[in-house]
Design a protein around this motif. Structure first.
Motif, PDB file in Angstrom:
ATOM      1  N   LEU A 187       1.345  -1.038   0.311  1.00 26.64           N
ATOM      2  CA  LEU A 187       0.281   0.424  -0.256  1.00 26.64           C
ATOM      3  C   LEU A 187       0.773   1.265   0.030  1.00 26.64           C
ATOM      4  N   PHE A 188       1.709   1.028   0.229  1.00 27.87           N
ATOM      5  CA  PHE A 188       2.871   2.327   0.112  1.00 27.87           C
ATOM      6  C   PHE A 188       3.435   2.362  -1.480  1.00 27.87           C
ATOM      7  N   GLY A 189       2.821   1.649  -2.689  1.00 29.59           N
ATOM      8  CA  GLY A 189       2.876   1.726  -3.284  1.00 29.59           C
ATOM      9  C   GLY A 189       4.211   1.428  -4.378  1.00 29.59           C
ATOM     10  N   LYS A 191       7.130  -2.067  -4.625  1.00 26.42           N
ATOM     11  CA  LYS A 191       6.548  -3.828  -5.091  1.00 26.42           C
ATOM     12  C   LYS A 191       7.672  -4.304  -3.573  1.00 26.42           C
ATOM     13  N   ASP A 192       6.530  -5.535  -3.419  1.00 26.32           N
ATOM     14  CA  ASP A 192       7.438  -5.688  -2.774  1.00 26.32           C
ATOM     15  C   ASP A 192       7.228  -7.508  -2.510  1.00 26.32           C
ATOM     16  N   GLY A 193       8.834  -8.408  -1.981  1.00 21.38           N
ATOM     17  CA  GLY A 193       8.771  -9.428  -2.428  1.00 21.38           C
ATOM     18  C   GLY A 193       9.315 -10.042  -3.067  1.00 21.38           C
ATOM     19  N   LYS A 230       0.049  -7.736  12.327  1.00 19.80           N
ATOM     20  CA  LYS A 230      -0.885  -6.481  12.334  1.00 19.80           C
ATOM     21  C   LYS A 230      -0.280  -4.980  12.032  1.00 19.80           C
ATOM     22  N   ILE A 231       0.860  -4.199  11.492  1.00 19.22           N
ATOM     23  CA  ILE A 231       1.464  -3.219  10.943  1.00 19.22           C
ATOM     24  C   ILE A 231       0.655  -2.321  10.357  1.00 19.22           C
ATOM     25  N   GLU A 232      -0.152  -1.302  10.575  1.00 17.35           N
ATOM     26  CA  GLU A 232      -0.831  -0.696  10.480  1.00 17.35           C
ATOM     27  C   GLU A 232       0.067   0.598   9.545  1.00 17.35           C
ATOM     28  N   SER A 285      18.140   2.529   5.992  1.00 17.13           N
ATOM     29  CA  SER A 285      16.664   1.948   5.107  1.00 17.13           C
ATOM     30  C   SER A 285      16.197   0.545   5.138  1.00 17.13           C
ATOM     31  N   HIS A 286      15.534   0.227   4.557  1.00 15.11           N
ATOM     32  CA  HIS A 286      14.514  -0.787   5.630  1.00 15.11           C
ATOM     33  C   HIS A 286      15.075  -2.241   4.922  1.00 15.11           C
ATOM     34  N   VAL A 287      15.716  -1.717   3.733  1.00 17.70           N
ATOM     35  CA  VAL A 287      16.403  -3.632   2.601  1.00 17.70           C
ATOM     36  C   VAL A 287      17.415  -3.302   3.690  1.00 17.70           C
ATOM     37  N   HIS A 291      18.272  -7.422   5.631  1.00 14.22           N
ATOM     38  CA  HIS A 291      19.322  -8.287   4.332  1.00 14.22           C
ATOM     39  C   HIS A 291      19.601  -8.749   5.144  1.00 14.22           C
ATOM     40  N   PRO A 292      19.806 -10.340   5.367  1.00 12.61           N
ATOM     41  CA  PRO A 292      20.627 -11.182   5.569  1.00 12.61           C
ATOM     42  C   PRO A 292      21.451 -10.918   5.952  1.00 12.61           C
ATOM     43  N   ASP A 293      22.677 -10.615   5.108  1.00 15.60           N
ATOM     44  CA  ASP A 293      23.674 -10.221   5.482  1.00 15.60           C
ATOM     45  C   ASP A 293      23.907  -9.135   6.317  1.00 15.60           C
ATOM     46  N   GLN A 299      16.752 -15.159   7.564  1.00 10.87           N
ATOM     47  CA  GLN A 299      16.113 -15.042   6.190  1.00 10.87           C
ATOM     48  C   GLN A 299      14.773 -15.653   6.800  1.00 10.87           C
ATOM     49  N   MET A 300      13.389 -15.279   5.782  1.00 11.97           N
ATOM     50  CA  MET A 300      12.399 -15.857   6.674  1.00 11.97           C
ATOM     51  C   MET A 300      11.660 -15.943   5.234  1.00 11.97           C
ATOM     52  N   LEU A 301      10.459 -16.467   4.763  1.00  6.58           N
ATOM     53  CA  LEU A 301       9.732 -17.065   3.426  1.00  6.58           C
ATOM     54  C   LEU A 301       7.901 -15.869   4.203  1.00  6.58           C
ATOM     55  N   PHE A 322      -0.315  -6.904   6.846  1.00  3.34           N
ATOM     56  CA  PHE A 322      -0.655  -7.884   7.282  1.00  3.34           C
ATOM     57  C   PHE A 322       0.294  -8.901   7.370  1.00  3.34           C
ATOM     58  N   PHE A 323       1.402  -8.745   8.260  1.00 10.88           N
ATOM     59  CA  PHE A 323       3.044  -9.382   7.630  1.00 10.88           C
ATOM     60  C   PHE A 323       2.661 -11.196   8.057  1.00 10.88           C
ATOM     61  N   LEU A 324       3.077 -11.493   6.968  1.00 12.65           N
ATOM     62  CA  LEU A 324       3.105 -13.170   7.556  1.00 12.65           C
ATOM     63  C   LEU A 324       4.444 -13.130   7.260  1.00 12.65           C
ATOM     64  N   GLN A 332      14.528 -15.938  13.477  1.00 11.09           N
ATOM     65  CA  GLN A 332      15.338 -15.318  12.383  1.00 11.09           C
ATOM     66  C   GLN A 332      13.947 -14.518  12.603  1.00 11.09           C
ATOM     67  N   PHE A 333      13.133 -14.024  13.026  1.00  7.30           N
ATOM     68  CA  PHE A 333      12.221 -13.234  13.194  1.00  7.30           C
ATOM     69  C   PHE A 333      13.085 -11.957  13.886  1.00  7.30           C
ATOM     70  N   VAL A 334      12.698 -12.231  14.931  1.00  5.59           N
ATOM     71  CA  VAL A 334      13.358 -11.306  16.760  1.00  5.59           C
ATOM     72  C   VAL A 334      14.425 -10.923  16.490  1.00  5.59           C
ATOM     73  N   THR A 335      15.829 -11.747  15.897  1.00  2.00           N
ATOM     74  CA  THR A 335      16.921 -11.176  15.256  1.00  2.00           C
ATOM     75  C   THR A 335      16.774  -9.707  14.050  1.00  2.00           C
ATOM     76  N   VAL A 336      15.872  -9.467  13.047  1.00  2.00           N
ATOM     77  CA  VAL A 336      15.684  -8.863  12.156  1.00  2.00           C
ATOM     78  C   VAL A 336      15.114  -7.792  12.351  1.00  2.00           C
ATOM     79  N   GLN A 337      13.680  -7.607  13.488  1.00  2.00           N
ATOM     80  CA  GLN A 337      13.065  -7.061  14.277  1.00  2.00           C
ATOM     81  C   GLN A 337      13.488  -6.189  15.172  1.00  2.00           C
ATOM     82  N   TYR A 348       6.954   6.016   9.397  1.00  2.00           N
ATOM     83  CA  TYR A 348       5.234   5.347   9.166  1.00  2.00           C
ATOM     84  C   TYR A 348       4.637   5.077   9.913  1.00  2.00           C
ATOM     85  N   VAL A 349       4.775   3.273   9.946  1.00  2.00           N
ATOM     86  CA  VAL A 349       3.874   2.099  10.323  1.00  2.00           C
ATOM     87  C   VAL A 349       4.267   1.995  12.239  1.00  2.00           C
ATOM     88  N   ARG A 350       3.068   1.229  12.548  1.00  2.00           N
ATOM     89  CA  ARG A 350       3.049   0.755  13.747  1.00  2.00           C
ATOM     90  C   ARG A 350       2.529  -0.225  13.756  1.00  2.00           C
TER      91      ARG A 350
HETATM   92  C1  HEM Z   1      11.807  -5.848   1.712  1.00  2.00           C
HETATM   93  C2  HEM Z   1       8.483  -2.713   2.583  1.00  2.00           C
HETATM   94  C3  HEM Z   1       8.271  -4.557   7.302  1.00  2.00           C
HETATM   95  C4  HEM Z   1      11.623  -8.046   6.516  1.00  2.00           C
HETATM   96  C5  HEM Z   1      11.036  -5.637   2.236  1.00  2.00           C
HETATM   97  C6  HEM Z   1      10.963  -4.649   0.555  1.00  2.00           C
HETATM   98  C7  HEM Z   1       9.343  -3.284   0.830  1.00  2.00           C
HETATM   99  C8  HEM Z   1       9.519  -4.208   1.778  1.00  2.00           C
HETATM  100  C9  HEM Z   1       9.253  -2.497   0.076  1.00  2.00           C
HETATM  101  C10 HEM Z   1      11.698  -4.498  -0.296  1.00  2.00           C
HETATM  102  C11 HEM Z   1      11.411  -5.326  -1.192  1.00  2.00           C
HETATM  103  C12 HEM Z   1      11.293  -6.555  -1.100  1.00  2.00           C
HETATM  104  O1  HEM Z   1      13.109  -7.444  -0.691  1.00  2.00           O
HETATM  105  O2  HEM Z   1      10.580  -7.703  -0.295  1.00  2.00           O
HETATM  106  C13 HEM Z   1       7.501  -3.109   4.265  1.00  2.00           C
HETATM  107  C14 HEM Z   1       6.857  -2.598   4.736  1.00  2.00           C
HETATM  108  C15 HEM Z   1       7.001  -2.844   6.196  1.00  2.00           C
HETATM  109  C16 HEM Z   1       7.434  -3.895   6.137  1.00  2.00           C
HETATM  110  C17 HEM Z   1       6.133  -1.625   4.309  1.00  2.00           C
HETATM  111  C18 HEM Z   1       5.986  -2.046   7.324  1.00  2.00           C
HETATM  112  C19 HEM Z   1       4.415  -2.313   7.229  1.00  2.00           C
HETATM  113  C20 HEM Z   1       8.584  -5.874   7.459  1.00  2.00           C
HETATM  114  C21 HEM Z   1       8.948  -6.200   8.547  1.00  2.00           C
HETATM  115  C22 HEM Z   1      10.358  -6.948   9.059  1.00  2.00           C
HETATM  116  C23 HEM Z   1      10.618  -7.174   6.808  1.00  2.00           C
HETATM  117  C24 HEM Z   1       8.421  -6.176  10.032  1.00  2.00           C
HETATM  118  C25 HEM Z   1      10.724  -8.409   9.475  1.00  2.00           C
HETATM  119  C26 HEM Z   1      11.029  -8.137  10.712  1.00  2.00           C
HETATM  120  C27 HEM Z   1      11.758  -7.962   5.535  1.00  2.00           C
HETATM  121  C28 HEM Z   1      13.156  -7.946   4.549  1.00  2.00           C
HETATM  122  C29 HEM Z   1      12.860  -7.733   3.237  1.00  2.00           C
HETATM  123  C30 HEM Z   1      12.152  -6.820   3.783  1.00  2.00           C
HETATM  124  C31 HEM Z   1      13.926  -9.814   4.909  1.00  2.00           C
HETATM  125  C32 HEM Z   1      14.176  -8.151   1.890  1.00  2.00           C
HETATM  126  C33 HEM Z   1      15.565  -7.703   2.570  1.00  2.00           C
HETATM  127  C34 HEM Z   1      15.757  -8.045   1.652  1.00  2.00           C
HETATM  128  O3  HEM Z   1      17.112  -9.690   1.516  1.00  2.00           O
HETATM  129  O4  HEM Z   1      16.851  -7.476   0.550  1.00  2.00           O
HETATM  130  N1  HEM Z   1      10.405  -4.783   3.112  1.00  2.00           N
HETATM  131  N2  HEM Z   1       8.169  -4.556   5.085  1.00  2.00           N
HETATM  132  N3  HEM Z   1       9.943  -5.964   6.489  1.00  2.00           N
HETATM  133  N4  HEM Z   1      11.221  -6.786   4.111  1.00  2.00           N
HETATM  134 FE1  HEM Z   1       9.879  -5.328   4.550  1.00  2.00          FE
END
Ligand code: HEM
Length: 374
Positions: A187-189, A191-193, A230-232, A285-287, A291-293, A299-301, A322-324, A332-337, A348-350
């Motif tokens: 919803l932030f526009g 690509k995810d995944g 559940k992430i607002e 940055s989020h990525v 990132h696993p490195d 890592q997680m599915l 709704f993060f699954l 693995q999740f705890v480490t990344v979070q 921007y998230v809660r």
């Molecule tokens: C990657 C969005 C929350 C773990 C990404 C990407 C986006 C994104 C746009 C880049 C595309 C991709 O590789 O999939 C978001 C948003 C979140 C959120 C909008 C909250 C609303 C989380 C949470 C976790 C997480 C809570 C885990 C604790 C990851 C991981 C990657 C990723 C592992 C791949 C990183 C990589 O290997 O490059 N996310 N994410 N994300 N996100 Fe999130």
């Protein structure tokens, strides 16, 4: 498309190509439920799930073939609809093993060591009404009516033994689980995944998703763990952020999803690349942080969904992700979070809901989910 088999070594709904819609329900057992009731429920759910996933009614007499003087077994709203790729995945929450120090079902000593409510994370504002639970059912399908029908009828079967604690609907998958699937947008526009563990990557699944026979406890071999958050997402605030800043926050470009270090969508991010003396992919940055490195290889599915629960009193969307995530070990999740505590995205998230479940291994025809535990 052919229906997905319910039976197999692993439960369906994990590596299955992500369907378009989700209905996930968390259940609590009644205070009077016994171990026998729990076993009966898991057997009934497994039988019903083996039918529903094939596009059949919940029982042989179903919606319309039963007696006229009794309520039908099946509620009927999916009557005539195809299976729609439905998968049903059954999970067991930490409180099933022990609730307030009470071992209700004689299984406290069989609780997986890592199965517990998650530790608190910075910025959590968890609500009880979207957290925890004794059991869960994840229903994913390409038709929302089919997913809702599954949860509704499985809840009905549980009547008297377990009741729904909370449930969440989701749409527009926010990940891909096979190389054949295009990457959707959240919803932030963005690509995810893009960088997900995929069904065609057996080595990563063994390492990061499936519980190995050598892991503890042995009854979980072939299973996995589900982390639901559940992430607002504060949509209106995000929508006022400049495009360049949005890209900096994520670490990828918004158009094709390429890492800001260059290349195409599927190019690996290079965290050493600099532009004008500054890292191309921002240190917060989020990525970069996810990132696993930068997480000891964790890592997680990911298999999450967008949700919109209407609008709030200010007219703002009550919506988010709704993060699954499926993992071999909840750590693995705890480490990344934990590492995401400095994430630029946090403004921007809660996180408002949290739950973890053990996902037992799959079962063969005639068997039931949970048979290796009970
Ligand atoms: C990657 C969005 C929350 C773990 C990404 C990407 C986006 C994104 C746009 C880049 C595309 C991709 O590789 O999939 C978001 C948003 C979140 C959120 C909008 C909250 C609303 C989380 C949470 C976790 C997480 C809570 C885990 C604790 C990851 C991981 C990657 C990723 C592992 C791949 C990183 C990589 O290997 O490059 N996310 N994410 N994300 N996100 Fe999130």
């Amino acid at each position: 498309d052919a229906p997905h088999p319910f039976h197999g070594d692993h439960q369906a709904g994990i590596t299955t190509p992500v369907q378009d819609h989700l209905h996930l329900a968390s259940f609590d057992l009644s205070s009077r439920a016994t171990r026998k009731d729990l076993v009966a429920l898991l057997k009934d759910w497994s039988y019903a799930a083996s039918r529903l996933t094939q596009g059949l009614d919940v029982s042989a007499s179903g919606a319309v073939a039963g007696p006229l003087d009794a309520p039908p077994d099946d509620t009927g709203e999916a009557f005539g609809l195809p299976a729609s790729s439905l998968t049903i995945t059954i999970g067991l929450g930490p409180t099933l093993f022990e609730l307030d120090g009470v071992d209700r079902f004689g299984i406290a000593d069989r609780r997986p060591p890592g199965l517990a409510p998650l530790p608190p994370f910075l910025g959590d504002v968890l609500k009880a009404e979207s957290s925890h639970g004794d059991l869960c059912i994840q229903a994913c399908a390409d038709d929302p009516q089919v997913a809702v029908h599954a949860i509704r009828n499985l809840s009905r079967i549980a009547f008297g033994t377990a009741h729904v604690r909370w449930s969440q609907m989701g749409f527009g998958r926010t990940s891909r689980t096979t190389t054949a699937q295009a990457t959707p947008r959240n919803l932030f526009g963005f690509k995810d995944g893009t960088a997900n563990v995929l069904a065609d990557d057996a080595a990563s699944l063994e390492r990061s998703v499936w519980v190995a026979p050598t892991d503890e406890p042995a009854w979980m071999a072939g299973g996995s763990y589900l982390v639901a958050r559940k992430i607002e997402m504060l949509m209106e605030t995000w929508d006022r952020v400049q495009l360049g800043e949005q890209q900096t926050i994520i670490g990828r470009d918004k158009d094709v999803g390429a890492p800001l270090s260059g290349g195409e969508e599927l190019t690996d991010p290079d965290f050493d690349v600099e532009v004008d003396g500054a890292p191309a992919i921002d240190v917060a940055s989020h990525v970069r942080l996810a990132h696993p490195d930068n997480n000891g290889g964790a890592q997680m599915l990911r298999r999450g969904y967008n949700y919109v629960d209407g609008s709030n009193a200010l007219g703002r969307l009550d919506a988010g992700l709704f993060f699954l995530a499926y993992v071999r070990d909840v750590e693995q999740f705890v480490t990344v979070q934990r590492h995401l505590s400095t994430d630029l995205l946090n403004e921007y998230v809660r996180h408002v809901g949290s739950a973890t479940f053990a996902i037992p291994p799959g079962t063969q025809p005639g068997g039931w989910i949970g048979e290796t535990l009970l």
